[in-house]
Design a protein around this motif. Structure first.
Motif, PDB file in Angstrom:
ATOM      1  N   THR A   1     -77.653  31.211  23.252  1.00 28.86           N
ATOM      2  CA  THR A   1     -77.322  31.193  21.827  1.00 28.86           C
ATOM      3  C   THR A   1     -77.522  32.594  21.282  1.00 28.86           C
ATOM      4  N   ASP A   2     -76.769  32.934  20.256  1.00 31.21           N
ATOM      5  CA  ASP A   2     -76.837  34.282  19.676  1.00 31.21           C
ATOM      6  C   ASP A   2     -78.046  34.365  18.746  1.00 31.21           C
ATOM      7  N   ASP A   3     -79.231  34.391  19.364  1.00 30.76           N
ATOM      8  CA  ASP A   3     -80.481  34.393  18.596  1.00 30.76           C
ATOM      9  C   ASP A   3     -80.603  35.624  17.701  1.00 30.76           C
ATOM     10  N   ALA A   4     -80.128  36.766  18.196  1.00 31.17           N
ATOM     11  CA  ALA A   4     -80.235  37.994  17.411  1.00 31.17           C
ATOM     12  C   ALA A   4     -79.478  37.847  16.090  1.00 31.17           C
ATOM     13  N   SER A   5     -78.284  37.269  16.152  1.00 29.69           N
ATOM     14  CA  SER A   5     -77.505  37.061  14.937  1.00 29.69           C
ATOM     15  C   SER A   5     -78.214  36.096  13.990  1.00 29.69           C
ATOM     16  N   GLY A   6     -78.810  35.036  14.552  1.00 31.16           N
ATOM     17  CA  GLY A   6     -79.518  34.072  13.721  1.00 31.16           C
ATOM     18  C   GLY A   6     -80.716  34.677  13.013  1.00 31.16           C
ATOM     19  N   VAL A   7     -81.516  35.460  13.752  1.00 32.41           N
ATOM     20  CA  VAL A   7     -82.687  36.100  13.144  1.00 32.41           C
ATOM     21  C   VAL A   7     -82.238  37.143  12.117  1.00 32.41           C
ATOM     22  N   ARG A   8     -81.163  37.840  12.414  1.00 33.30           N
ATOM     23  CA  ARG A   8     -80.646  38.829  11.464  1.00 33.30           C
ATOM     24  C   ARG A   8     -80.269  38.160  10.141  1.00 33.30           C
ATOM     25  N   SER A   9     -79.559  37.028  10.229  1.00 31.72           N
ATOM     26  CA  SER A   9     -79.157  36.322   9.014  1.00 31.72           C
ATOM     27  C   SER A   9     -80.367  35.826   8.231  1.00 31.72           C
TER      28      SER A   9
END
Length: 346
Positions: A159-167
């Motif tokens: 999963t694109d965890d980096a994108s989720g944490v960024r958001s």
């Protein structure tokens, strides 16, 4: 009487060879045709012969699946995704749990290889040496939810965890938070994982200083998570928001806040990665980054079933995450929603 491959082909409007390619993974088939064949197979309750496929591919068949814990919510959803995909392909799955222990994982891998599985899907425990000989021997390996940088050519579905944490970080900063704690960082001397790196990079990009005292290490275990949350919220009364890197540390943050009589979100906002079932049942419901374990498992199984020539990829397959905003976050005390929005606009 059991349905035959000829009946499936007729129902899907394709040739017998096309149905064979769909279930064996041997040869190209368009996504639309594949879905039509699988739909016809489900309608007819068609069950491919595992014995026949084994003779053709010269392997025992089936897939091995190794997860850290079958009771953990994301892991359970991942297992369900693999099983659903395997069922549609007529494959059987041999499941075991490593408990995150590299030694136990190595034992499971050797046992599965001895049993002749056609491929292994794993959430790796972290030791690349377990997997090097397996890959060299030509066994199909697909990593799920976690990749090993030392083995970049092993396909991975993440999963694109980096994108989720960024958001999530941008959302908290947009509300006006500047003293944001990150709970669940990697320990001293270890490289930061994708979630911690994304948190740091997002704050730096927004010109918000990273307070190293607010980046707190915690292992994904209840005792460690509770100790880390308690130490943080007792030592730093100035924290206005907590971003928990997983649901165990998120749970710990909620429990500790209650024990310290901190009101959520009036005194401290709390949000986390992983939108587990209890997040919506909290009072108030928790803002969270939703990741689909089912989708990770399903895609990992599909990848493992492909021919090797169609399996290689320049990098991991990243599945999207979603920020689910609920009632556990608000602007810091003394700051209105309108003021936070004005700050965000600037």
């Amino acid at each position: 009487m059991a349905a035959t491959i000829k009946q499936v082909a007729a129902a899907a409007g394709v040739g017998i060879a096309t149905v064979s390619r769909v279930f064996s993974g041997a040869g190209p088939v368009s996504a639309a045709t594949r879905e039509r064949v699988l739909a016809a197979a489900r309608e007819l309750d068609y069950r491919p012969s595992a014995a026949a496929r084994s003779l053709k591919t010269r392997r025992a068949g089936g897939l091995g699946l190794i997860v850290p814990d079958v009771t953990e919510p994301f892991g359970a959803a991942l297992v369900a995704g693999v099983l659903d995909c395997a069922r549609s392909l007529g494959e059987h799955v041999l499941l075991d749990a490593s408990q995150g222990d590299p030694a136990r994982e190595a034992e499971i891998v050797e046992r599965m290889r001895a049993q002749g599985v056609g491929g292994i899907i794993a959430v790796p425990a972290g030791d690349p040496e377990t997997w090097r000989p397996v890959v060299r021997a030509g066994t199909t390996v697909v990593f799920a939810d976690r990749a090993l940088p030392e083995l970049p050519r092993v396909p991975a579905v993440l999963t694109d965890d980096a994108s989720g944490v960024r958001s999530l970080t941008e959302y908290l900063v947009g509300l006006g938070h500047r003293r944001i704690a990150f709970l669940g960082a990697t320990g001293p001397g270890r490289p930061a994982d994708a979630r911690e790196r994304a948190f740091r990079a997002t704050l730096e990009g927004l010109r918000v200083p990273v307070d190293e005292e607010l980046v707190v290490a915690a292992r994904p275990e209840r005792d460690s998570a509770y100790a880390a949350a308690a130490g943080l919220l007792q030592a730093r009364a100035d924290v206005t928001a907590v971003l928990a890197a997983g649901h165990l540390v998120g749970e710990a943050a909620v429990l500790v806040a209650r024990e310290l009589d901190l009101r959520v979100p009036a005194d401290v906002s709390i949000a986390m990665v992983d939108d587990v079932a209890w997040a919506e049942l909290c009072d108030p419901p928790l803002t969270a980054v939703a990741r689909s374990g089912h989708a990770v498992g399903y895609h990992a199984c599909e990848t493992a079933a492909r021919e090797p020539s169609r399996r290689a990829a320049p990098g991991p397959l990243l599945l999207p995450t979603e920020l689910v905003i609920r009632g556990s976050c608000r602007p810091p005390r003394g700051r209105s929603v309108r003021e936070a929005g004005t700050s965000r606009a600037r």
